[in-house]
Design a protein around this motif. Structure first.
Motif, PDB file in Angstrom:
ATOM      1  N   UNK A 168       0.818  -1.212   0.000  1.00  0.00           N
ATOM      2  CA  UNK A 168       0.000   0.000   0.000  1.00  0.00           C
ATOM      3  C   UNK A 168       0.850   1.260   0.000  1.00  0.00           C
ATOM      4  N   UNK A 169       0.187   2.411  -0.126  1.00  0.00           N
ATOM      5  CA  UNK A 169       0.924   3.671  -0.040  1.00  0.00           C
ATOM      6  C   UNK A 169       0.063   4.751   0.604  1.00  0.00           C
ATOM      7  N   UNK A 170       0.728   5.736   1.194  1.00  0.00           N
ATOM      8  CA  UNK A 170       0.047   6.894   1.778  1.00  0.00           C
ATOM      9  C   UNK A 170      -0.239   7.901   0.666  1.00  0.00           C
ATOM     10  N   UNK A 171      -1.224   8.726   0.877  1.00  0.00           N
ATOM     11  CA  UNK A 171      -1.541   9.782  -0.081  1.00  0.00           C
ATOM     12  C   UNK A 171      -0.305  10.667  -0.276  1.00  0.00           C
ATOM     13  N   UNK A 172       0.046  10.911  -1.537  1.00  0.00           N
ATOM     14  CA  UNK A 172       1.185  11.774  -1.838  1.00  0.00           C
ATOM     15  C   UNK A 172       2.538  11.103  -1.694  1.00  0.00           C
ATOM     16  N   UNK A 173       2.559   9.771  -1.520  1.00  0.00           N
ATOM     17  CA  UNK A 173       3.837   9.058  -1.324  1.00  0.00           C
ATOM     18  C   UNK A 173       4.740   9.178  -2.549  1.00  0.00           C
ATOM     19  N   UNK A 174       4.134   9.247  -3.728  1.00  0.00           N
ATOM     20  CA  UNK A 174       4.901   9.430  -4.969  1.00  0.00           C
ATOM     21  C   UNK A 174       3.970  10.043  -6.008  1.00  0.00           C
ATOM     22  N   UNK A 175       4.511  10.478  -7.114  1.00  0.00           N
ATOM     23  CA  UNK A 175       3.702  11.105  -8.173  1.00  0.00           C
ATOM     24  C   UNK A 175       2.604  10.140  -8.606  1.00  0.00           C
ATOM     25  N   UNK A 176       1.381  10.612  -8.567  1.00  0.00           N
ATOM     26  CA  UNK A 176       0.244   9.772  -8.952  1.00  0.00           C
ATOM     27  C   UNK A 176      -0.452   9.114  -7.785  1.00  0.00           C
ATOM     28  N   UNK A 177       0.148   9.205  -6.578  1.00  0.00           N
ATOM     29  CA  UNK A 177      -0.491   8.619  -5.385  1.00  0.00           C
ATOM     30  C   UNK A 177      -1.463   9.644  -4.804  1.00  0.00           C
ATOM     31  N   UNK A 178      -2.625   9.780  -5.470  1.00  0.00           N
ATOM     32  CA  UNK A 178      -3.583  10.838  -5.108  1.00  0.00           C
ATOM     33  C   UNK A 178      -4.360  10.501  -3.835  1.00  0.00           C
ATOM     34  N   UNK A 179      -4.487   9.206  -3.536  1.00  0.00           N
ATOM     35  CA  UNK A 179      -5.245   8.804  -2.343  1.00  0.00           C
ATOM     36  C   UNK A 179      -4.474   7.710  -1.593  1.00  0.00           C
ATOM     37  N   UNK A 180      -4.883   7.493  -0.353  1.00  0.00           N
ATOM     38  CA  UNK A 180      -4.296   6.385   0.416  1.00  0.00           C
ATOM     39  C   UNK A 180      -4.751   5.064  -0.219  1.00  0.00           C
ATOM     40  N   UNK A 181      -3.850   4.099  -0.284  1.00  0.00           N
ATOM     41  CA  UNK A 181      -4.211   2.799  -0.846  1.00  0.00           C
ATOM     42  C   UNK A 181      -3.727   1.678   0.064  1.00  0.00           C
TER      43      UNK A 181
END
Length: 318
Positions: free
Chosen positions: A80-93
């Motif tokens: 998963x990733x946090x919102x803003x973790x990298x370019x294109x990570x617009x939401x928490x996943x």
């Protein structure tokens, strides 16, 4: 066979019965399992069977093909990733480890993982904790791992391409799935299964002639069960009447390459047989690799590797 309402069908031949007996014994344990076998042998179905027979059956069964992602994306898919973790990570996943909690995670083509991802996976398996990409908080996961590979893993370890410590974490129990040519007794059962499955989706009831079944029994199946499924679907689509006749079979199965019929005598090596068959299918498709890969029941990457390994000329018919 997910989504068709039909049960999982693996086979009833002695080699597959031996595999299923092992599956029954190991399903109840929480041990990680490594499934080895050629492309198209049904490793994913075996993984589903292990899940269905385990105490985790009510939990999720999630699958990912490790060869289909670059490192950052694979890490994001798994953890998963946090919102803003990298370019294109617009939401928490949420990652698959989080979503598969109390279930089973199937890591297909695990040998394709990069050394960096292997290290991260090992850390998670050891601690049962992970961080989302871009996150600081630790999350816990109760996930059973079933991994699969079409490569001989010990050779990958010996060559330094796969971490030995991760290999032993994944390979608590090792399952080897035999190729279809070593369990031909399963072909009639699998043909019936695929006929029912594809007739349900194509809405056509068709039977198979004895000549066709005989040809299918004699063929070498380099693409294994996946290739058989593709051939049955193709025959259902191409058959105008109610009986699938020999004329609906691809030429490679109906009239094997002149050098291929000696399969039964064992005088042609498996590598030679595979090379001849791939060259024959490429001739049949006019050199179109995507079409050839579909007929063979393998992906384009595997086909390109086999073309390179066997040194098959770009235009085998020339």
């Amino acid at each position: 066979t997910q989504g068709t309402g039909l049960p999982l069908v693996l086979g009833q031949s002695p080699p597959m019965r031996a595999v299923l007996r092992t599956v029954e014994r190991i399903a109840a344990s929480g041990a990680n399992i490594l499934i080895e076998g050629e492309s198209g042998t049904g490793k994913g179905l075996v993984a589903q069977t292990i899940h269905q027979q385990s105490p985790r059956a009510q939990g999720p069964f999630l699958a990912i093909n490790c060869s289909g992602f670059q490192d950052q994306l694979l890490e994001s898919e798994l953890f998963g990733h946090e919102k803003g973790a990298f370019t294109g990570a617009a939401t928490l996943k949420q990652g698959l480890f989080e979503v598969a909690d109390r279930g089973t995670l199937f890591l297909d083509e695990v040998a394709e993982m990069s050394p960096a991802m292997q290290a991260k996976l090992l850390q998670v398996l050891d601690s049962r904790e992970f961080r989302r990409v871009g996150g600081t908080r630790l999350h816990r996961a109760d996930v059973r791992i079933v991994a699969a590979t079409n490569k001989p893993m010990l050779k990958e370890v010996e060559a330094g391409r796969f971490r030995e410590d991760l290999y032993y974490r994944l390979n608590v129990v090792d399952l080897a799935i035999p190729p279809l040519r070593e369990r031909r007794d399963d072909i009639p059962l699998l043909v019936e299964h695929f006929l029912a499955r594809f007739q349900a989706s194509h809405g056509a009831r068709k039977a198979i002639s004895p000549e066709v079944l005989q040809a299918l029994m004699e063929y070498a199946w380099p693409g294994n069960v996946r290739e058989l499924a593709n051939i049955v679907e193709r025959m259902i689509i191409l058959t105008p009447g109610e009986v699938i006749g020999i004329e609906q079979l691809p030429l490679t199965i109906r009239a094997p390459h002149p050098a291929a019929p000696v399969v039964a005598s064992g005088s042609v090596s498996l590598a030679d047989m595979e090379r001849l068959h791939i060259a024959s299918v490429l001739r049949q498709t006019g050199g179109k690799k995507m079409q050839a890969a579909r007929l063979l029941g393998i992906d384009i990457k595997t086909l390109n590797k086999k073309i390179k390994d066997h040194e098959i000329l770009p235009n085998p018919g020339a």
